[in-house]
Design a protein around this motif. Structure first.
Motif, PDB file in Angstrom:
ATOM      1  N   VAL A 194     -39.438  16.423 -18.477  1.00  0.00           N
ATOM      2  CA  VAL A 194     -39.959  17.043 -17.264  1.00  0.00           C
ATOM      3  C   VAL A 194     -40.414  18.467 -17.565  1.00  0.00           C
ATOM      4  CG1 VAL A 194     -39.319  17.933 -14.976  1.00  0.00           C
ATOM      5  CG2 VAL A 194     -38.697  15.603 -15.638  1.00  0.00           C
ATOM      6  N   MET A 195     -39.608  19.210 -18.317  1.00  0.00           N
ATOM      7  CA  MET A 195     -39.974  20.591 -18.650  1.00  0.00           C
ATOM      8  C   MET A 195     -41.260  20.629 -19.472  1.00  0.00           C
ATOM      9  SD  MET A 195     -36.217  22.270 -19.370  1.00  0.00           S
ATOM     10  CE  MET A 195     -36.905  23.582 -20.307  1.00  0.00           C
ATOM     11  N   ILE A 196     -41.389  19.730 -20.431  1.00  0.00           N
ATOM     12  CA  ILE A 196     -42.604  19.672 -21.249  1.00  0.00           C
ATOM     13  C   ILE A 196     -43.799  19.337 -20.370  1.00  0.00           C
ATOM     14  CG2 ILE A 196     -43.777  18.339 -23.051  1.00  0.00           C
ATOM     15  CD1 ILE A 196     -40.990  18.149 -24.441  1.00  0.00           C
ATOM     16  N   SER A 197     -43.622  18.390 -19.469  1.00  0.00           N
ATOM     17  CA  SER A 197     -44.698  17.992 -18.568  1.00  0.00           C
ATOM     18  C   SER A 197     -45.118  19.152 -17.668  1.00  0.00           C
ATOM     19  CB  SER A 197     -44.251  16.808 -17.721  1.00  0.00           C
ATOM     20  OG  SER A 197     -45.232  16.475 -16.764  1.00  0.00           O
ATOM     21  N   GLU A 229     -44.761  22.377 -18.280  1.00  0.00           N
ATOM     22  CA  GLU A 229     -45.432  23.381 -19.101  1.00  0.00           C
ATOM     23  C   GLU A 229     -46.867  22.959 -19.391  1.00  0.00           C
ATOM     24  OE1 GLU A 229     -44.505  26.466 -20.055  1.00  0.00           O
ATOM     25  OE2 GLU A 229     -42.822  26.104 -18.707  1.00  0.00           O
ATOM     26  N   PHE A 230     -47.071  21.685 -19.649  1.00  0.00           N
ATOM     27  CA  PHE A 230     -48.414  21.178 -19.912  1.00  0.00           C
ATOM     28  C   PHE A 230     -49.290  21.361 -18.682  1.00  0.00           C
ATOM     29  CE2 PHE A 230     -51.552  17.720 -19.830  1.00  0.00           C
ATOM     30  CZ  PHE A 230     -52.241  18.013 -21.003  1.00  0.00           C
ATOM     31  N   ASN A 231     -48.745  21.097 -17.496  1.00  0.00           N
ATOM     32  CA  ASN A 231     -49.508  21.214 -16.260  1.00  0.00           C
ATOM     33  C   ASN A 231     -49.805  22.664 -15.887  1.00  0.00           C
ATOM     34  OD1 ASN A 231     -49.679  18.448 -15.885  1.00  0.00           O
ATOM     35  ND2 ASN A 231     -47.800  18.352 -14.692  1.00  0.00           N
ATOM     36  N   LYS A 232     -49.027  23.612 -16.393  1.00  0.00           N
ATOM     37  CA  LYS A 232     -49.240  25.029 -16.090  1.00  0.00           C
ATOM     38  C   LYS A 232     -50.407  25.629 -16.864  1.00  0.00           C
ATOM     39  CE  LYS A 232     -44.549  26.377 -14.866  1.00  0.00           C
ATOM     40  NZ  LYS A 232     -43.391  27.180 -15.292  1.00  0.00           N
ATOM     41  N   GLN A 233     -50.829  24.955 -17.910  1.00  0.00           N
ATOM     42  CA  GLN A 233     -51.916  25.495 -18.717  1.00  0.00           C
ATOM     43  C   GLN A 233     -53.165  25.636 -17.871  1.00  0.00           C
ATOM     44  OE1 GLN A 233     -52.343  22.884 -22.049  1.00  0.00           O
ATOM     45  NE2 GLN A 233     -50.425  23.509 -22.979  1.00  0.00           N
ATOM     46  N   ASP A 234     -53.935  26.688 -18.148  1.00  0.00           N
ATOM     47  CA  ASP A 234     -55.150  26.968 -17.394  1.00  0.00           C
ATOM     48  C   ASP A 234     -56.278  26.056 -17.868  1.00  0.00           C
ATOM     49  OD1 ASP A 234     -54.413  30.474 -17.378  1.00  0.00           O
ATOM     50  OD2 ASP A 234     -53.986  28.973 -15.870  1.00  0.00           O
ATOM     51  N   VAL A 235     -56.310  24.875 -17.299  1.00  0.00           N
ATOM     52  CA  VAL A 235     -57.367  23.927 -17.615  1.00  0.00           C
ATOM     53  C   VAL A 235     -58.335  23.944 -16.443  1.00  0.00           C
ATOM     54  CG1 VAL A 235     -57.900  21.518 -18.109  1.00  0.00           C
ATOM     55  CG2 VAL A 235     -55.736  22.513 -18.896  1.00  0.00           C
ATOM     56  N   PRO A 236     -59.597  24.343 -16.684  1.00  0.00           N
ATOM     57  CA  PRO A 236     -60.542  24.402 -15.577  1.00  0.00           C
ATOM     58  C   PRO A 236     -60.802  23.003 -15.012  1.00  0.00           C
ATOM     59  CG  PRO A 236     -61.664  24.778 -17.664  1.00  0.00           C
ATOM     60  CD  PRO A 236     -60.195  24.723 -17.953  1.00  0.00           C
ATOM     61  N   LEU A 237     -60.735  22.894 -13.715  1.00  0.00           N
ATOM     62  CA  LEU A 237     -60.996  21.630 -13.059  1.00  0.00           C
ATOM     63  C   LEU A 237     -62.497  21.464 -12.862  1.00  0.00           C
ATOM     64  CD1 LEU A 237     -58.205  21.759 -10.347  1.00  0.00           C
ATOM     65  CD2 LEU A 237     -58.162  20.528 -12.514  1.00  0.00           C
TER      66      LEU A 237
END
Length: 89
Positions: free
Chosen positions: A66-69, A71-79
């Motif tokens: 869950v923590m890894i997931s 952290e991955f979702n927090k990355q600034d990925v432009p939508l």
């Protein structure tokens, strides 16, 4: 990494006929990356604790996922589109 495995030495109440020492059991478990405990079904010692150790390890594995997931979702990925309307001619 995603599996909780426990090495259980059973019949810990029969100390006089022990074939594997606690030290040997712990060493093998450490070498193989396993949880180790000794139990006795006769007097129920450490049986519940063995299950609790496995459950705790499963919880730890899921928590790390869950923590890894997160952290991955927090990355600034432009939508795509970023919610703005664009007119293309």
């Amino acid at each position: 990494m995603n599996v909780a495995i426990i090495l259980v030495g059973n019949k810990s109440d029969l100390k006089d006929v022990r074939e594997v020492s606690i030290a040997e059991g712990k060493a093998l478990a450490k070498e193989e990356g396993l949880i180790f405990t000794e139990t006795s079904a006769l007097d129920s010692s450490n049986v519940a604790a063995a299950f609790q150790k496995v459950i705790k390890e499963i919880y730890n594995i899921l928590s790390r996922k869950v923590m890894i997931s997160q952290e991955f979702n927090k990355q600034d990925v432009p939508l795509v589109g970023s919610g703005k309307t664009r007119i293309v001619n």
